[in-house]
Write a protein that holds these residues in place. Sequence first.
Motif, PDB file in Angstrom:
ATOM      1  N   ARG A  15     -18.222  22.715  36.768  1.00 14.63           N
ATOM      2  CA  ARG A  15     -18.480  22.805  38.211  1.00 14.63           C
ATOM      3  C   ARG A  15     -18.843  24.248  38.539  1.00 14.63           C
ATOM      4  NH1 ARG A  15     -19.143  17.562  39.430  1.00 14.63           N
ATOM      5  NH2 ARG A  15     -17.462  16.404  38.465  1.00 14.63           N
ATOM      6  N   SER A  16     -19.391  24.444  39.716  1.00 10.69           N
ATOM      7  CA  SER A  16     -19.768  25.804  40.110  1.00 10.69           C
ATOM      8  C   SER A  16     -18.511  26.661  40.297  1.00 10.69           C
ATOM      9  CB  SER A  16     -20.569  25.774  41.414  1.00 10.69           C
ATOM     10  OG  SER A  16     -19.743  25.394  42.488  1.00 10.69           O
ATOM     11  N   GLN A  17     -18.717  27.968  40.207  1.00 17.88           N
ATOM     12  CA  GLN A  17     -17.597  28.899  40.356  1.00 17.88           C
ATOM     13  C   GLN A  17     -16.971  28.760  41.742  1.00 17.88           C
ATOM     14  OE1 GLN A  17     -16.753  30.589  37.664  1.00 17.88           O
ATOM     15  NE2 GLN A  17     -14.948  31.404  38.658  1.00 17.88           N
ATOM     16  N   ARG A  18     -17.770  28.460  42.737  1.00 20.73           N
ATOM     17  CA  ARG A  18     -17.268  28.295  44.100  1.00 20.73           C
ATOM     18  C   ARG A  18     -16.309  27.102  44.200  1.00 20.73           C
ATOM     19  NH1 ARG A  18     -21.035  28.849  49.319  1.00 20.73           N
ATOM     20  NH2 ARG A  18     -19.430  28.624  50.890  1.00 20.73           N
ATOM     21  N   LYS A  20     -14.616  25.787  41.688  1.00 18.91           N
ATOM     22  CA  LYS A  20     -13.422  26.118  40.902  1.00 18.91           C
ATOM     23  C   LYS A  20     -12.465  26.978  41.720  1.00 18.91           C
ATOM     24  CE  LYS A  20     -15.545  25.940  36.341  1.00 18.91           C
ATOM     25  NZ  LYS A  20     -15.888  26.672  35.125  1.00 18.91           N
ATOM     26  N   ARG A  21     -13.021  27.951  42.448  1.00 17.56           N
ATOM     27  CA  ARG A  21     -12.185  28.816  43.271  1.00 17.56           C
ATOM     28  C   ARG A  21     -11.551  28.046  44.428  1.00 17.56           C
ATOM     29  NH1 ARG A  21     -16.305  32.815  44.241  1.00 17.56           N
ATOM     30  NH2 ARG A  21     -16.837  33.630  42.226  1.00 17.56           N
ATOM     31  N   GLN A  24      -8.645  26.159  43.078  1.00 19.51           N
ATOM     32  CA  GLN A  24      -7.572  27.111  42.818  1.00 19.51           C
ATOM     33  C   GLN A  24      -6.906  27.550  44.123  1.00 19.51           C
ATOM     34  OE1 GLN A  24      -8.918  30.771  40.984  1.00 19.51           O
ATOM     35  NE2 GLN A  24      -7.239  30.673  39.519  1.00 19.51           N
TER      36      GLN A  24
END
Length: 58
Positions: A15-18, A20-21, A24
């Motif tokens: 998935r995109s880093q966005r 994932k964040r 989280q």
Amino acid sequence: MATIKIKQVRSAINRSQRQKRTIQALGLKKLNQVVEKEATPQILGMVKKVQHLVEVVE
């Protein structure tokens, strides 16, 4: 304000880093983990952005 339970049902791998964040930031670390959060506009917006990875348990 009401609380909602958020359960991660799909992996954040590939998935995109966005996204994932966002997962989280919601406090989710593992699959099938459930966290309870206040139903604020900020939390609901985060859930909407990753709605394909989580489900709201009422």
